[in-house]
Write a protein that holds these residues in place. Structure first.
Motif, PDB file in Angstrom:
ATOM      1  N   ALA A 272     -93.066-106.351 -56.087  1.00  0.00           N
ATOM      2  CA  ALA A 272     -91.702-105.667 -56.481  1.00  0.00           C
ATOM      3  C   ALA A 272     -91.525-104.237 -55.620  1.00  0.00           C
ATOM      4  O   ALA A 272     -92.368-103.633 -55.379  1.00  0.00           O
ATOM      5  N   HIS A 273     -90.357-104.049 -55.540  1.00  0.00           N
ATOM      6  CA  HIS A 273     -89.934-102.897 -54.729  1.00  0.00           C
ATOM      7  C   HIS A 273     -88.471-102.655 -54.992  1.00  0.00           C
ATOM      8  O   HIS A 273     -87.494-103.577 -55.059  1.00  0.00           O
ATOM      9  N   GLU A 274     -88.303-101.332 -54.691  1.00  0.00           N
ATOM     10  CA  GLU A 274     -86.575-100.831 -54.583  1.00  0.00           C
ATOM     11  C   GLU A 274     -86.299-100.771 -53.161  1.00  0.00           C
ATOM     12  O   GLU A 274     -86.910-100.229 -52.478  1.00  0.00           O
ATOM     13  N   GLU A 275     -84.957-101.307 -53.038  1.00  0.00           N
ATOM     14  CA  GLU A 275     -84.396-101.386 -51.573  1.00  0.00           C
ATOM     15  C   GLU A 275     -82.854-101.200 -51.817  1.00  0.00           C
ATOM     16  O   GLU A 275     -82.233-101.884 -52.519  1.00  0.00           O
ATOM     17  N   HIS A 276     -82.486-100.270 -50.893  1.00  0.00           N
ATOM     18  CA  HIS A 276     -80.884 -99.853 -51.037  1.00  0.00           C
ATOM     19  C   HIS A 276     -80.509 -99.642 -52.512  1.00  0.00           C
ATOM     20  O   HIS A 276     -79.288-100.323 -53.099  1.00  0.00           O
ATOM     21  N   GLY A 277     -81.442 -99.012 -53.342  1.00  0.00           N
ATOM     22  CA  GLY A 277     -81.031 -98.740 -54.769  1.00  0.00           C
ATOM     23  C   GLY A 277     -80.877 -99.758 -55.624  1.00  0.00           C
ATOM     24  O   GLY A 277     -80.480 -99.745 -56.785  1.00  0.00           O
ATOM     25  N   GLU A 278     -81.445-101.058 -55.240  1.00  0.00           N
ATOM     26  CA  GLU A 278     -81.669-102.264 -56.069  1.00  0.00           C
ATOM     27  C   GLU A 278     -82.939-102.819 -56.253  1.00  0.00           C
ATOM     28  O   GLU A 278     -83.807-102.595 -55.365  1.00  0.00           O
ATOM     29  N   LEU A 279     -83.324-103.359 -57.278  1.00  0.00           N
ATOM     30  CA  LEU A 279     -84.712-103.759 -57.588  1.00  0.00           C
ATOM     31  C   LEU A 279     -85.075-105.332 -57.191  1.00  0.00           C
ATOM     32  O   LEU A 279     -84.031-106.039 -57.340  1.00  0.00           O
ATOM     33  N   LEU A 280     -85.758-105.418 -56.205  1.00  0.00           N
ATOM     34  CA  LEU A 280     -86.297-106.860 -55.834  1.00  0.00           C
ATOM     35  C   LEU A 280     -87.606-107.499 -56.135  1.00  0.00           C
ATOM     36  O   LEU A 280     -88.602-106.735 -55.837  1.00  0.00           O
ATOM     37  N   PHE A 281     -87.481-108.444 -56.839  1.00  0.00           N
ATOM     38  CA  PHE A 281     -88.735-108.792 -57.310  1.00  0.00           C
ATOM     39  C   PHE A 281     -89.145-110.382 -56.483  1.00  0.00           C
ATOM     40  O   PHE A 281     -88.275-111.259 -56.550  1.00  0.00           O
TER      41      PHE A 281
ATOM     42  N   VAL B 155     -87.819 -99.463 -64.571  1.00  0.00           N
ATOM     43  CA  VAL B 155     -87.359-100.901 -64.776  1.00  0.00           C
ATOM     44  C   VAL B 155     -88.214-101.819 -64.011  1.00  0.00           C
ATOM     45  O   VAL B 155     -88.685-102.743 -64.626  1.00  0.00           O
ATOM     46  N   ALA B 156     -88.679-101.303 -63.050  1.00  0.00           N
ATOM     47  CA  ALA B 156     -89.717-102.166 -62.042  1.00  0.00           C
ATOM     48  C   ALA B 156     -90.725-102.296 -62.836  1.00  0.00           C
ATOM     49  O   ALA B 156     -91.371-103.507 -62.796  1.00  0.00           O
ATOM     50  N   ASP B 157     -91.436-101.427 -63.603  1.00  0.00           N
ATOM     51  CA  ASP B 157     -92.766-101.688 -64.182  1.00  0.00           C
ATOM     52  C   ASP B 157     -92.748-102.399 -65.550  1.00  0.00           C
ATOM     53  O   ASP B 157     -93.557-103.598 -65.598  1.00  0.00           O
ATOM     54  N   THR B 158     -91.537-102.283 -65.825  1.00  0.00           N
ATOM     55  CA  THR B 158     -91.221-103.336 -67.253  1.00  0.00           C
ATOM     56  C   THR B 158     -91.129-104.808 -66.872  1.00  0.00           C
ATOM     57  O   THR B 158     -91.661-105.695 -67.590  1.00  0.00           O
ATOM     58  N   LEU B 159     -90.351-104.919 -65.696  1.00  0.00           N
ATOM     59  CA  LEU B 159     -90.038-106.372 -65.540  1.00  0.00           C
ATOM     60  C   LEU B 159     -91.223-106.934 -64.932  1.00  0.00           C
ATOM     61  O   LEU B 159     -91.376-108.126 -64.959  1.00  0.00           O
ATOM     62  N   SER B 160     -91.917-106.166 -64.179  1.00  0.00           N
ATOM     63  CA  SER B 160     -93.191-106.674 -63.508  1.00  0.00           C
ATOM     64  C   SER B 160     -94.200-107.528 -64.500  1.00  0.00           C
ATOM     65  O   SER B 160     -94.607-108.282 -64.324  1.00  0.00           O
TER      66      SER B 160
ATOM     67  N   ASP C 153     -83.593-113.885 -71.649  1.00  0.00           N
ATOM     68  CA  ASP C 153     -83.720-113.884 -72.990  1.00  0.00           C
ATOM     69  C   ASP C 153     -84.462-112.883 -73.540  1.00  0.00           C
ATOM     70  O   ASP C 153     -84.042-112.193 -74.761  1.00  0.00           O
ATOM     71  N   GLU C 154     -85.091-111.970 -73.019  1.00  0.00           N
ATOM     72  CA  GLU C 154     -86.142-110.759 -73.551  1.00  0.00           C
ATOM     73  C   GLU C 154     -85.474-109.386 -72.910  1.00  0.00           C
ATOM     74  O   GLU C 154     -85.904-108.357 -73.442  1.00  0.00           O
ATOM     75  N   HIS C 155     -84.908-109.449 -71.818  1.00  0.00           N
ATOM     76  CA  HIS C 155     -84.335-108.267 -71.182  1.00  0.00           C
ATOM     77  C   HIS C 155     -82.797-108.155 -70.926  1.00  0.00           C
ATOM     78  O   HIS C 155     -82.575-107.298 -70.267  1.00  0.00           O
ATOM     79  N   GLU C 156     -82.139-109.011 -71.517  1.00  0.00           N
ATOM     80  CA  GLU C 156     -80.657-109.140 -71.511  1.00  0.00           C
ATOM     81  C   GLU C 156     -79.992-108.963 -70.180  1.00  0.00           C
ATOM     82  O   GLU C 156     -78.910-108.311 -69.928  1.00  0.00           O
TER      83      GLU C 156
ATOM     84  N   ARG D 173     -78.259-104.467 -62.277  1.00  0.00           N
ATOM     85  CA  ARG D 173     -78.378-105.627 -61.449  1.00  0.00           C
ATOM     86  C   ARG D 173     -79.993-105.698 -60.965  1.00  0.00           C
ATOM     87  O   ARG D 173     -80.359-104.671 -60.583  1.00  0.00           O
ATOM     88  N   VAL D 174     -80.575-106.797 -60.730  1.00  0.00           N
ATOM     89  CA  VAL D 174     -81.661-107.055 -60.254  1.00  0.00           C
ATOM     90  C   VAL D 174     -81.698-108.452 -59.471  1.00  0.00           C
ATOM     91  O   VAL D 174     -80.798-109.202 -59.502  1.00  0.00           O
ATOM     92  N   MET D 175     -82.584-108.414 -58.495  1.00  0.00           N
ATOM     93  CA  MET D 175     -82.610-109.907 -57.659  1.00  0.00           C
ATOM     94  C   MET D 175     -83.999-110.120 -57.828  1.00  0.00           C
ATOM     95  O   MET D 175     -85.124-109.614 -57.373  1.00  0.00           O
ATOM     96  N   LEU D 176     -84.265-111.458 -57.776  1.00  0.00           N
ATOM     97  CA  LEU D 176     -85.658-112.171 -57.661  1.00  0.00           C
ATOM     98  C   LEU D 176     -85.478-113.303 -56.460  1.00  0.00           C
ATOM     99  O   LEU D 176     -84.254-113.824 -56.339  1.00  0.00           O
TER     100      LEU D 176
END
Length: 283
Positions: free
Chosen positions: A31-40, A16-21, A56-59, A92-95
Motif C-alpha cells: 500500500a502506498h500513496e502516489e499522485h495524491g491517491e492511495l493505491l493498494f 486512511v492507508a493504515d485503516t484500509l490496510s 460494505d464496511e468503509h462506504e 477515492r482509492v484504487m486496488l
C-alpha cells in the motif's frame, strides 16, 4: 439558501492507508500513496473479498472504473486496476491485482452490476479472463476480430485488413492490397547516390571526355576590342525611328485657365489660375 452535505469538499488521506490496510488483511501485498491517491496491491484470489469489505464496511459505494495495464517483461504481465469512490466521504482509492494470459481474475459482477461491461472492456483490449462473468464477450472491437489491441506486442501494421462485406453480409479478413509492396525503397542519402542504375539511366550514358575544353585566352571566349566595339553600336541604327523627318515636334499646349473669352465655370467650382502657372511666369 445554504445546502449542507455530509461529504467534505476535500478528504484527506491521513490515516486512511493504515485503516484500509488492516481491513484488507492478509490479502494485501503493498500500500502506498502516489499522485495524491492511495493505491493498494492485493492478491488476485482475494480481490473480490477486499472490494466487498471496502464497499460494505468503509462506504466506498461506487465502482467508477476497471482498467488494464500491460507489462510484457513481467511473469504476470497484466494488472487489473479497480477505482472506487465514496460519495459520503468524497474520497477515492484504487486496488489492483496482477495476472497472466491464462489465469482468470475473480469477477466483481456480484458486487456491482456495471462491472460486467467494464470487465468485458478489459477482456477485449488485453485478453484478461474473469472467472464468474457469464457474458464475457468483446465490446469494443468488431465481430471476428483477432488479438487484443492494447497489448504492447499487438502489431501496429499488418498484411490483413478487417472489413464488413455486403456480399457475404459478415465481417471478413482479406489481404491488404498495397502498391508499395512491389516497390523497393532506397533510403540512401541523395548526395551519395544509389549504387545501382535507375530505370532509364542506361540510355543517358555518355563516353568520358579525354581532353576537357578550356577557355584560357580571349580568342577562345570571343572577347576582345572588336567585340566591345560592336557591342557599343546601337542596335536600332538605321531604323525608321532614327531617321530625321524634318518636322518639328509640337510644343506643349498653353494653359487654358486664363484664356481670353473663356466661359465662366458652372457650379460652385472656381477657377484656380495658380494651379497652371508656368515656370517662366514665376521667374
Amino acid at each position: 439558501m445554504t445546502v449542507l452535505h455530509s461529504a467534505p469538499k476535500y478528504a484527506s488521506n491521513d490515516g486512511v492507508a493504515d485503516t484500509l490496510s488492516a481491513a484488507i488483511g492478509d490479502a494485501l501485498v503493498s500500500a502506498h500513496e502516489e499522485h495524491g491517491e492511495l493505491l493498494f496491491t492485493v492478491q488476485r484470489d482475494g480481490i473480490e473479498d477486499a472490494l466487498r469489505t471496502l464497499r460494505d464496511e468503509h462506504e466506498y459505494q461506487q465502482l467508477m472504473e476497471i482498467a488494464g495495464v500491460d507489462y510484457p517483461g513481467r511473469p504476470e504481465r497484466f494488472e487489473v486496476v479497480y477505482m472506487l469512490l465514496s460519495v459520503t466521504k468524497n474520497h477515492r482509492v484504487m486496488l489492483k491485482c496482477s495476472t497472466d494470459e491464462a489465469t482468470p481474475v475473480p469477477t466483481v459482477t456480484t458486487l456491482w452490476p456495471n462491472a460486467g461491461w467494464l470487465e468485458r472492456e478489459v477482456f477485449d483490449m488485453y485478453g484478461v479472463l474473469f472467472d464468474g462473468n457469464t457474458d464475457l464477450r468483446r465490446i469494443l472491437t468488431d465481430y471476428g476480430f483477432e488479438g487484443h489491441p492494447f497489448r504492447k506486442d499487438f502489431p501496429l501494421t499488418g498484411y490483413h485488413e478487417l472489413r464488413y462485406s455486403e456480399e457475404e453480409k459478415r465481417v471478413v479478413y482479406e489481404p491488404v492490397k498495397l502498391a508499395q509492396d512491389l516497390r523497393t525503397f532506397d533510403f540512401m542519402s541523395p548526395w551519395e547516390g544509389a549504387d545501382y542504375v535507375l530505370p532509364g539511366d542506361e540510355k543517358a550514358s555518355t563516353p568520358p571526355v579525354d581532353e576537357p575544353k578550356t577557355t584560357e585566352s580571349p580568342k577562345q571566349t570571343g572577347a576582345g576590342p572588336k567585340t566591345d566595339a560592336k557591342a557599343a553600336e546601337k542596335v536600332s541604327a538605321g531604323s525608321p525611328a532614327e531617321e530625321d523627318t524634318g518636322v518639328e515636334e509640337p510644343d506643349a499646349p498653353e494653359p487654358t485657365e486664363d484664356r481670353k473669352g473663356k466661359a465662366p465655370r458652372k457650379g460652385k467650382g472656381r477657377d484656380n489660375p495658380g494651379a497652371t502657372e508656368i515656370e517662366e511666369d514665376k521667374a
